[in-house]
Write an enzyme that holds these catalytic residues in place. Structure first.
Site, PDB file in Angstrom:
ATOM      1  N   LYS A  77      -1.144   2.814   4.498  1.00  0.00           N
ATOM      2  CA  LYS A  77      -2.112   2.818   5.597  1.00  0.00           C
ATOM      3  C   LYS A  77      -1.633   3.826   6.637  1.00  0.00           C
ATOM      4  CE  LYS A  77      -4.376  -0.388   8.847  1.00  0.00           C
ATOM      5  NZ  LYS A  77      -4.455  -1.775   9.343  1.00  0.00           N
ATOM      6  N   SER A 112      -9.123  -3.957   9.610  1.00  0.00           N
ATOM      7  CA  SER A 112      -8.964  -2.539   9.753  1.00  0.00           C
ATOM      8  C   SER A 112      -8.391  -1.835   8.530  1.00  0.00           C
ATOM      9  CB  SER A 112      -8.056  -2.251  10.947  1.00  0.00           C
ATOM     10  OG  SER A 112      -6.740  -2.706  10.687  1.00  0.00           O
ATOM     11  N   SER A 164      -6.789  -8.108   9.426  1.00  0.00           N
ATOM     12  CA  SER A 164      -6.980  -6.743   8.914  1.00  0.00           C
ATOM     13  C   SER A 164      -6.461  -6.470   7.511  1.00  0.00           C
ATOM     14  CB  SER A 164      -6.345  -5.733   9.864  1.00  0.00           C
ATOM     15  OG  SER A 164      -7.153  -5.549  10.992  1.00  0.00           O
TER      16      SER A 164
END
Lengths: 95, 482
Positions: B76, B151, B175
């Site tokens: 990420k 997210s 997330s």
């Protein structure tokens, strides 16, 4: 709980955050909505509750006061928008 | 090759069925073909990946490989990666080439994993749909008209589309779990303090936690093994031994006590999702578990408390982004005030600004007691609800999100509607507990996830529970047609 455009501008100043003047009303509307959502907390009596800072109630660790990191100023300054002689440059503050 | 799990790929590499270089090239080719449509990657690190794959092949040839040696993964973009742009999904850090690796990144490198690139995400991890990314939204591979969740939406979409066998995610309010549910993959948010936050760009420091996202619980166990463990650089990281997560997979579930909180099955939950969760719980009954209705009476306060704590901590954490030392600087600032205000005003997107403003307000003089302190007290109440529940049951199960993936634009105009998408996940962060999401079926063509919440440091148990379910079901094996 509802915020005025003036209050939004004051908060934005505290946060050093420029917001478009034509969007101030929209921010006031959104932020007021969020504050109303948050407001549900006030229905609960928490006078006898201790606040929770860490889920495991862990205290901050101490470590010996010795240098562990090498000096990498030159490397870090490569990332800066403006530097000179090892200093970070900003617009003139003192006239 | 791309349909194989990390465990299967690891075996294939050891048996010389293929090399890490072949594997890496196969995934890079898939990214090149499919990602222009999905937008899951912000940066593809092709040259670095091929060099690490070559090094991994040398280790494999010498018989010095570990379980992740030569396995492609993706990070990420919230994790700092040395020499590679680490943008956190923001214009503010679009030009930020990190001078160091996050501990999580360093540990994957040490384990011999091959980084394919950096994954798209909501800006500074603030969002539940990936629509707040500076780099444009990620599309859900199951239906490209719907969001992948957020997210960690790039991570979830990339794993679901088989662009990478595993990815890292971070979870501040859901997330990892919510995008895992929306994309039909397995994701684990560990206990707060299990995985180091060093080099993970901070959003809300008392809630943020990194975890693995992959197709199976078995793969998550392998990834978590590499990620977990004490790091002196993170002062909230817990110093205790890490168990062998793979060793306990497959243990019997006889006598396992499952709690179903009534607050998770009330108003607002899509009835189809409720039905799928009940069906998954029935599978656990067949595996020997007993089920009990429980209550978490303060659950309704988790949203309000979260939207004080997270913005307050974010406003403080993001104060360092001021256009002076790194990141975006506005053009021709006329004075220092203008430099700060415009660099931040132009560098941050709308949702980040909203949260900075709320957080600044909550922490401003005269409001601290009414907001932050109050929210920290509510956290205690929520945490005590869980503590009481764990006296009666071993784990808690329920939906990960009240609906399946929603359509682009459906909730982006209404911050509160968007926040409610994380209604079942945020309490877990407030209490610092571990939680997983596993695929348990489909609502139409969209996957549905079930959340499993454990007690502190029960990751091995959660992974085993998820693994046992995955041995008797095949939802996690389904893949979207692309």
């Amino acid at each position: 709980m509802s915020l005025t455009s003036e209050e939004v501008n004051r908060i934005a100043w505290l946060a050093r955050l420029a917001i478009d003047s034509d969007k101030t009303d929209a921010y006031a509307h959104d932020l007021s909505g969020i504050l109303n959502f948050i407001e549900q907390m006030s229905a609960v009596d928490t006078s006898a509750v201790s606040p929770m800072a860490h889920p495991l109630d862990q205290a901050q660790r101490l470590r010996p006061d010795v240098v562990t990191e090498p000096d990498q100023r030159a490397l870090f300054q490569q990332l800066a928008p403006a530097v000179d002689a090892g200093l970070y440059l900003v617009p003139k503050v003192i006239e | 090759m791309h349909e194989k799990t990390i465990a299967e790929l690891s075996l294939g590499l050891k048996n010389k069925a293929f090399s890490s270089q072949e594997l890496t090239q196969a995934f890079l080719a898939r990214i090149q073909t499919l990602d222009p449509e999905l937008n899951a990657f912000i940066t593809v690190t092709e040259d670095m990946a091929l060099a690490s794959a070559k090094a991994a092949d040398a280790l494999l040839a010498k018989g010095e490989a570990g379980p992740l040696t030569g396995i492609p993964i993706a990070q990420k973009d919230i994790f700092c990666t040395k020499g590679v742009r680490s943008s956190c999904g923001s214009k503010m850090l679009d030009n930020f080439i990190s001078p160091y690796d996050a501990t999580v990144v360093e540990r994957f490198n040490h384990a011999g994993a091959v980084m394919l690139g950096k994954l798209n995400m909501d800006e500074f991890a603030m969002g539940s749909s990936n629509e707040t990314s500076f780099y444009g939204p990620v599309k859900n591979p199951w239906d490209t008209g719907t969001v992948p969740g957020g997210s960690s939406g790039g991570s979830a979409a990339a794993v679901a589309a088989r662009l990478t066998p595993g990815a890292t995610g971070t979870d501040t309010g859901g997330s990892i779990r919510q995008p895992a549910a929306f994309c039909g993959i397995t994701g684990l948010k560990p206990t707060y303090g299990l995985v180091s936050r060093w080099g993970m760009i901070a959003f809300a420091s008392s809630l943020d936690q990194a975890g693995p996202m992959a197709r199976t619980a078995e793969d998550c166990a392998m990834m978590l093994q590499a990620m977990a463990g004490f790091d002196p650089k993170d002062s909230t990281c817990v110093d205790q031994p890490v168990p062998d997560y793979s060793a306990t997979l497959g243990q019997p579930l006889d006598g396992l006590r499952i709690g179903l909180p009534k607050e998770f099955f009330g108003e607002g939950l899509d009835p189809e999702i409720a039905r799928l969760i009940q069906a998954a719980v029935d599978e656990y009954r067949k595996l020997g578990a007993t089920v009990k209705d429980i209550s978490l009476p303060n659950m309704h306060l988790s949203g309000p408390a979260y939207y004080v704590v997270a913005p307050a901590e974010c406003s403080s954490n993001l104060a360092r982004l001021d256009g002076v030392r790194y990141g975006y600087r506005c053009a021709e600032p006329k004075d220092l005030k203008d430099l700060y205000m415009r660099s931040r005003g132009e560098g941050f997107g709308a949702e980040v600004k909203r949260r900075i403003l709320i957080g600044t307000y909550a922490l401003s003089a005269g409001y601290y007691d009414a907001y932050y302190l109050k929210a920290q007290k509510i956290r205690r109440l929520i945490s005590e609800d869980f503590k009481r529940a764990y006296e009666e049951v071993d784990v808690i199960m329920g939906p990960t999100s009240p609906s399946a993936a929603f359509r682009f634009g459906e909730k982006s105009a209404d911050p509160i509607a968007m926040y409610l998408s994380d209604i079942y996940t945020i309490a877990v962060n407030l209490a610092g507990l571990p939680g997983m999401s596993i695929p348990v079926g489909f609502s139409g063509k969209l996957p549905v996830g079930m959340q499993i919440i454990g007690n502190y440091f029960s990751e091995a148990q959660l992974l085993n529970l998820a693994h046992r379910y995955q041995q008797v079901t095949d939802w996690h094996r389904r893949s979207p047609s692309l």
